[in-house]
Design an enzyme around this catalytic site. Structure first.
Site, PDB file in Angstrom:
ATOM      1  CG  HIS A 136      -1.963  -1.056   1.223  1.00  0.00           C
ATOM      2  ND1 HIS A 136      -2.841  -1.248   0.175  1.00  0.00           N
ATOM      3  CD2 HIS A 136      -2.250  -2.022   2.138  1.00  0.00           C
ATOM      4  CE1 HIS A 136      -3.628  -2.296   0.460  1.00  0.00           C
ATOM      5  NE2 HIS A 136      -3.283  -2.783   1.634  1.00  0.00           N
ATOM      6  CG  HIS A 170      -6.421  -5.412   1.762  1.00  0.00           C
ATOM      7  ND1 HIS A 170      -5.838  -6.267   2.667  1.00  0.00           N
ATOM      8  CD2 HIS A 170      -7.579  -4.999   2.296  1.00  0.00           C
ATOM      9  CE1 HIS A 170      -6.641  -6.356   3.741  1.00  0.00           C
ATOM     10  NE2 HIS A 170      -7.692  -5.606   3.543  1.00  0.00           N
ATOM     11  CG  ASP A 224      -4.754 -10.032   3.459  1.00  0.00           C
ATOM     12  OD1 ASP A 224      -4.484 -10.509   2.345  1.00  0.00           O
ATOM     13  OD2 ASP A 224      -4.519  -8.845   3.770  1.00  0.00           O
ATOM     14  CG  ASP A 244      -2.743  -8.435   0.741  1.00  0.00           C
ATOM     15  OD1 ASP A 244      -1.969  -8.731   1.672  1.00  0.00           O
ATOM     16  OD2 ASP A 244      -3.781  -7.765   0.904  1.00  0.00           O
TER      17      ASP A 244
HETATM   18 ZN   LIG Z   1      -4.013  -7.208   2.776  1.00  0.00          ZN
END
Ligand SMILES: [Zn+2]
Length: 316
Positions: A136, A175, A253, A173
């Site tokens: 991120h 995200h 995740d 991931d």
């Molecule tokens: Zn994540």
């Protein structure tokens, strides 16, 4: 020669963002425990991560971003000395303690050292058990538990310092790796392929750059469906790109037991994804893979999934 490196550093344990934060030092402990108890750790070349040089970090990040993080770290140390707060908040869910800057340097340094080792042929592939995670972290902004974008830094480094022509980044991931996208969008030497739960964190205006294969998937998607989508969207592009080195933003995740996301992956799905990436690496990249830990917050599921991922990398 099929050695798998395992890069980590004690400083990565010392970074923490306050009690109860899911991105916690115990994540690395859970992985270490699992590798020890299963014997998988014995098959790995354990390597100490060096700190990343700032000149290499600046291949992916703005000079001001790097200076600001270092400045914040120094300022925090002074404030703690004077009896001030122990953490500096950089976004609502991301904070620094006095060890964060050093940990971030080691995390990025792990990715760089792993890149050096696989390009030199000393290792076939490598897993970097590091935190803080990176995907991120944007060119000029820390966010979402991330400060420096370990994978993006290493991808740029492989191109600029080692003279590779083409690399790929695979991000699994739950995200979206918005920071990586921010840094690599439009750089046609880097193909980034990913899936991510959507709509979900982070809010992000996706780039339409042609070097990005973004695959948003709805909540509750299960592994078998995901595999079909991945086969259709990622692999034709990866084959066509012919990467000379593949980086993995390895977040776990998307696991069914991880409450940080609502996807339905299990260990066998990580085995499948890793094997498919390895097949591409064997065809085009002399088998070279550098995988870096991103998310994964259910400690048991994280440890089991990392074990499954590493078993494929290391053939054990
Ligand atoms: Zn994540």
């Amino acid at each position: 020669m099929s050695k798998t490196g395992y890069f980590t550093h004690g400083d990565c344990r010392k970074h923490e963002m306050g009690g109860g934060h899911p991105e916690c030092p115990a994540r690395l402990d859970a992985i270490e425990d699992r590798l020890l108890i299963t014997g998988v750790g014995d098959a790995l070349e354990r390597m100490e991560a060096p700190p990343a040089p700032v000149v290499d970090i600046e291949l992916a990040h703005g000079r001001m971003h790097v200076a600001a993080l270092r400045g914040l770290s120094d300022q925090l140390a002074e404030e703690i000395e004077a009896g001030g707060p122990t953490h500096a908040q950089v976004d609502p869910d991301t904070a620094m303690n006095v060890h964060t800057w050093k940990a971030a340097l080691r995390a990025a340094g792990a990715a760089l050292a792993a890149t050096d080792a696989v390009i030199a042929g000393e290792l076939q592939n490598a897993f970097c058990a590091v935190r803080p995670p990176g995907h991120h972290a944007c060119r000029d902004k820390a966010m979402g538990f991330c400060f420096l974008n370990n994978v993006a830094i290493a991808a740029k480094y492989a191109l600029e310092r080692h003279g590779l022509q083409r690399v790929a980044i695979v991000d699994f991931d739950v995200h979206h790796g918005n920071g990586t996208e921010d840094i690599v969008a439009g750089d046609d030497r880097i193909l980034m392929v990913s899936f991510y739960q959507h709509p979900y964190y982070p809010e992000w205006n996706h780039s339409s750059a042609r070097n990005l294969v973004n695959m948003p998937v709805p909540a509750y998607t299960r592994g078998m469906d995901l595999r079909e989508m991945i086969d259709a969207s990622w692999f034709p592009r990866l084959e066509a790109h012919r990467p000379e080195l593949i980086f993995i933003s390895a977040g776990f995740d998307a696991h069914r037991e991880d409450d940080m996301g609502q996807l339905g992956l299990v260990e066998q799905d990580y085995v499948w994804i890793t094997q498919r990436i390895k097949d591409v690496a064997q065809r085009h990249a002399k088998g070279r893979i550098v995988s870096c830990l991103e998310g994964g917050y259910n400690l048991s599921a994280l440890a089991r999934s990392v074990e499954a991922h590493i078993r494929v990398l290391a053939d054990v």
